[in-house]
Design an enzyme around this catalytic site. Structure first.
Site, PDB file in Angstrom:
ATOM      1  N   ASP A  68       4.630  -5.532  10.062  1.00  0.00           N
ATOM      2  CA  ASP A  68       5.642  -5.080  11.015  1.00  0.00           C
ATOM      3  C   ASP A  68       5.595  -5.897  12.301  1.00  0.00           C
ATOM      4  OD1 ASP A  68       6.639  -3.176   9.342  1.00  0.00           O
ATOM      5  OD2 ASP A  68       5.561  -1.492  10.247  1.00  0.00           O
ATOM      6  N   ARG A 105       0.839  -1.207   0.000  1.00  0.00           N
ATOM      7  CA  ARG A 105       0.000   0.000   0.000  1.00  0.00           C
ATOM      8  C   ARG A 105       0.866   1.246   0.000  1.00  0.00           C
ATOM      9  NH1 ARG A 105      -4.818   0.643   4.295  1.00  0.00           N
ATOM     10  NH2 ARG A 105      -3.136   1.147   5.689  1.00  0.00           N
ATOM     11  N   ASP A 131       0.060  -2.520  12.258  1.00  0.00           N
ATOM     12  CA  ASP A 131       0.602  -2.974  10.970  1.00  0.00           C
ATOM     13  C   ASP A 131       0.972  -4.450  11.085  1.00  0.00           C
ATOM     14  OD1 ASP A 131       2.593  -3.637   8.922  1.00  0.00           O
ATOM     15  OD2 ASP A 131       2.391  -1.533   8.381  1.00  0.00           O
ATOM     16  N   THR A 148      -1.533   7.579  -0.299  1.00  0.00           N
ATOM     17  CA  THR A 148      -2.772   7.487  -1.090  1.00  0.00           C
ATOM     18  C   THR A 148      -3.592   6.242  -0.745  1.00  0.00           C
ATOM     19  OG1 THR A 148      -1.736   6.157  -2.811  1.00  0.00           O
ATOM     20  CG2 THR A 148      -1.574   8.563  -3.053  1.00  0.00           C
TER      21      THR A 148
END
Ligand code: PRP
Ligand code: URA
Length: 209
Positions: free
Chosen positions: A203, A104, A200, A108
């Site tokens: 991560d 991603r 995330d 945006t």
């Protein structure tokens, strides 16, 4: 929400989602909790596997049994989808595996695809996309478009946590695709993260925080 969505829940899943959400869970425990949830998702979605009847011989007599009727292709979305691969491969050891790299854009939120390699026989296979987070749905929608472009006709998504926005996006873009998820969360925040979510996923799985 709709017939395309199955929320897979049991007390093991509920306990493990709580580990995943906890920001103090170290990556080693995060990984194992996610792995356990992936087993529950895989078992639930096995309903999608077409079966054929076979004749077999027990030590005592002839009887009938069931085998998978079509090949299975697992497609983890890199990177975080790799965290679900172990459970699915354990339960579906005959599966082949493709990989799609999608990242991603953090500004945006648009998906950028950077890698594609799958087995050839997608057309007659059940293709199972693995991605722990269905957030805006952009990454998985893009993966489905690519897979369909390469012949896939029967696609199912396994996601640990989904947002209503992500589910709606898949329903709009690919109404023929079913979603199995361990939880439908409240929504997305202004940065496109699922809330309450788990942060995330990549991560936290790989310790790159
Ligand atoms: C995460 C996640 C999904 C995507 C979901 O990947 O694993 O692929 O975001 O977001 P979306 O539904 O809004 O597209 P990320 O882009 O962080 O890449 P990574 O797995 O390499 O960390
Ligand atoms: N990707 C993640 O890893 N987590 C989110 O909440 C949204 C996208």
């Amino acid at each position: 929400m709709n017939n395309n969505l199955t929320v897979v829940s049991n007390n093991l899943v509920l306990r493990d989602i709580t580990y995943l959400r906890d920001k103090n869970t170290p990556h080693r425990d995060f990984r194992t909790a996610l792995d356990r949830i992936a087993y529950s998702l895989c078992i639930a979605m096995s309903d999608h596997i077409k079966m054929r009847e076979v004749e077999i011989e027990t030590p005592l007599e002839l009887t009938r049994g069931k085998k998978f009727a079509s090949p299975i292709v697992l497609v983890p979305i890199l990177r975080a989808g790799l965290s679900m691969a172990n459970a699915f491969l354990e339960l579906l050891p005959q599966a082949k595996m493709g990989h799609i790299g999608i990242k991603r854009n953090e500004e945006t939120l648009e998906p950028i695809d950077y890698y594609y390699k799958t087995p050839k026989e997608l057309e007659h296979s059940l293709v199972i996309i693995l991605d722990p987070m269905l957030a805006t749905g952009g990454s998985v929608s893009s993966a489905i478009k690519i897979l369909k472009g390469n012949g896939a006709k029967h696609i199912v998504i396994a996601a640990i946590i989904s947002s209503p926005e992500g589910v709606q996006r898949i329903l709009n873009d690919h109404s023929d695709v079913s979603i199995y998820t361990a939880n439908l969360d409240r929504g997305l925040n202004e940065k496109g993260y699922i809330v309450p979510g788990l942060g995330d996923a990549g991560d936290r799985v790989f310790g790159t925080l």
